[in-house]
Design an enzyme around this catalytic site. Structure first.
Site, PDB file in Angstrom:
ATOM      1  N   PRO A 191      71.342  17.236   7.492  1.00  0.00           N
ATOM      2  CA  PRO A 191      70.461  17.531   6.348  1.00  0.00           C
ATOM      3  C   PRO A 191      69.941  18.966   6.471  1.00  0.00           C
ATOM      4  CG  PRO A 191      69.478  15.881   7.816  1.00  0.00           C
ATOM      5  CD  PRO A 191      70.740  16.334   8.479  1.00  0.00           C
ATOM      6  N   ASP A 238      68.617  22.173  10.851  1.00  0.00           N
ATOM      7  CA  ASP A 238      68.850  20.725  10.791  1.00  0.00           C
ATOM      8  C   ASP A 238      67.484  20.053  10.668  1.00  0.00           C
ATOM      9  OD1 ASP A 238      69.362  18.055  11.350  1.00  0.00           O
ATOM     10  OD2 ASP A 238      70.952  18.527  12.804  1.00  0.00           O
ATOM     11  N   HIS A 239      67.234  19.491   9.488  1.00  0.00           N
ATOM     12  CA  HIS A 239      65.898  18.953   9.226  1.00  0.00           C
ATOM     13  C   HIS A 239      65.630  17.664  10.011  1.00  0.00           C
ATOM     14  CE1 HIS A 239      62.115  18.909   7.372  1.00  0.00           C
ATOM     15  NE2 HIS A 239      62.439  18.856   6.099  1.00  0.00           N
ATOM     16  N   ARG A 240      66.674  17.104  10.661  1.00  0.00           N
ATOM     17  CA  ARG A 240      66.415  15.935  11.504  1.00  0.00           C
ATOM     18  C   ARG A 240      65.548  16.325  12.690  1.00  0.00           C
ATOM     19  NH1 ARG A 240      72.332  14.069  12.967  1.00  0.00           N
ATOM     20  NH2 ARG A 240      72.466  16.330  13.169  1.00  0.00           N
ATOM     21  N   ILE A 250      64.124  19.780  13.019  1.00  0.00           N
ATOM     22  CA  ILE A 250      63.182  20.885  12.793  1.00  0.00           C
ATOM     23  C   ILE A 250      62.430  20.688  11.479  1.00  0.00           C
ATOM     24  CG2 ILE A 250      63.080  23.371  12.335  1.00  0.00           C
ATOM     25  CD1 ILE A 250      65.615  23.480  14.231  1.00  0.00           C
TER      26      ILE A 250
END
Ligand code: CAO
Length: 404
Positions: free
Chosen positions: A209, A377-379, A381
């Protein structure tokens, strides 16, 4: 107990040498018959070579990055004599029967069946399949293996992930229309680099993501210093470039924010923080995008970084990069500023979790402004952390005083 040397077996017809990608055992380890002990790359395939004897390793004679020849001593083992009925040639030649692919990344070879024979006999999944599954964020247990005992091979992992992607998109692979209805066309085969890039980008885009955060740095003072530096170059010195300075500053930010120098281990639900700081730099070549890696950036001075970056970019353009040159990055910088553009959103290069985009610096109201974009990577950060990280890079660019 006999002390025996284990040598690199024949890897296939007309294959006399290979590059060591990794040695999978150390002195003191015990090895069993058919256990993969060394991973090598030939000009055709990447293979894990199984041992043909069992015992205790007393010495390892090769290391990653080295070139090895067929018949060269790889290990000294105290134990049984080599088994004749499980000759390495037989084991390896099955793998060489897969379609030939050219060298550039290990990912190229990940599409081929791994150490099938060893996996089947041990009733477990091939290590390369496990590694690929881990990198793609799926667990080996959720994949139905096609081996006789349910072992999972690389093709099974690929098929499974493609299925997930297709499902997520709610679409099947589309067939192309008949373009000749509208005019002349011609076709060209995709190069190996292009195919690998296409595959890696699709996987990255569909499994991570992404969010991109933008900022800009006032590099007016820095550009004055860079100009002065370059006016004082001595014979043999490399020109100081924007990218070399960014390497230096980003390394400091990565030390301050280790989360950006990390990977996600989805299977174990852990975050892997890297103590090293290896930064990949996107290089535009005639053959396509290549990403050589500047190692231990945090330990090197600007002059050394400039030289190394210049040499790696040269090697990339001359297609002379080695496996070692393109492996082990923990973060990537992509500078398109030499070409143009006001900003762009790069794609994270897994298993990394962030990539910095640098666009063209422009003069606005007497200030030289450098646009930056950080895709992450929004998982792992959060937006606030990304904003702080980029701010730290901006502050580095605005306040660092460069000196040799
Ligand atoms: N803004 C303005 N000018 C820039 C700049 C920037 N962000 N970055 C570089 N420049 C200028 C340099 O100052 C240099 O100008 P001079 O010759 O007048 O000094 C010129 O552009 C060429 O720079 P360079 O290529 O010699 O040096 P570099 O270290 O800055 O870049 C490299 C090296 C390898 C990053 C670059 O050559 C390259 O290949 N970039 C393309 C990367 C790419 O394809 N990214 C997309 C990948 S998909 O995400």
């Amino acid at each position: 107990m006999a002390t025996v040397t284990w040598t690199l077996p024949e890897l296939g017809e007309n294959v006399e040498k290979a590059t060591v990608l990794q040695v999978m055992v150390r002195a003191g380890d015990t090895v069993s018959l058919e256990q993969p002990v060394i991973e090598v790359e030939t000009d055709k395939v990447t293979v894990e070579v199984p041992c043909t004897m069992s015992g205790t390793v007393t010495a390892v004679h090769v290391k990653a990055g080295e070139s090895v020849k067929t018949g060269q001593t790889v290990l000294t083992i105290e134990g049984s004599e080599p088994q004749k009925d499980v000759s390495p040639k037989k084991v390896v030649s099955e793998k060489v029967a897969t379609p030939a692919k050219s060298v550039i990344t290990t990912e190229t070879a990940l599409h081929q069946r791994g150490n099938d024979t060893a996996a089947k006999s041990a009733g477990r999944s091939a290590p390369l399949a496990r590694r690929l599954a881990r990198e793609l964020g799926v667990t080996i247990d959720e994949i139905a293996g096609s081996g006789p005992h349910g072992e999972v091979f690389l093709d099974d992992v690929k098929e499974y992930v493609h299925g997930l992607v297709a499902h997520a998109r709610g679409a099947r692979r589309s067939t192309l229309p008949d373009f000749s209805k509208w005019g002349e066309t011609h076709r060209e085969p995709m190069s190996q680099i292009r195919s690998t890039t296409a595959e890696r980008m699709t996987l990255a885009w569909t499994t991570i993501p992404h969010v991109t955060h933008f900022d800009e740095a006032d590099i007016t003072a820095l550009e004055v210093q860079r100009k002065q530096w370059n006016e004082q170059l001595k014979k043999g010195d490399a020109k100081l470039t924007v990218t070399a300075i960014l390497l230096h500053i980003v390394a400091k930010a990565l030390k301050q924010f280790p989360q950006f120098n990390a990977s996600i281990d989805v299977e174990k639900q852990e975050i892997v923080y890297k103590e090293y700081c290896n930064i990949g730099v996107a290089v535009d070549t005639e053959q396509g995008l290549l990403v050589p890696v500047v190692k231990s950036v945090d330990t090197k001075k600007l002059a050394a970084l400039s030289k190394e970056l210049g040499a790696l970019a040269e090697k990339a353009r001359a297609r002379k990069l080695t496996m070692d040159d393109i492996q082990g990055a923990s973060f990537t910088i992509s500078n398109l500023g030499g070409i143009g553009g006001t900003n762009f959103t790069p794609i994270v290069n897994p298993p990394e979790v962030a990539i910095l985009a640098v666009s063209r610096g422009t003069l606005i109201d007497g200030k030289q402004l450098l646009p930056l974009g950080l895709s992450y990577d929004h998982r792992l950060i959060d937006g606030a952390a990304a904003a702080r990280f980029v701010r730290s890079v901006v502050e580095g660019l605005e306040t660092t005083r460069i000196s040799k």
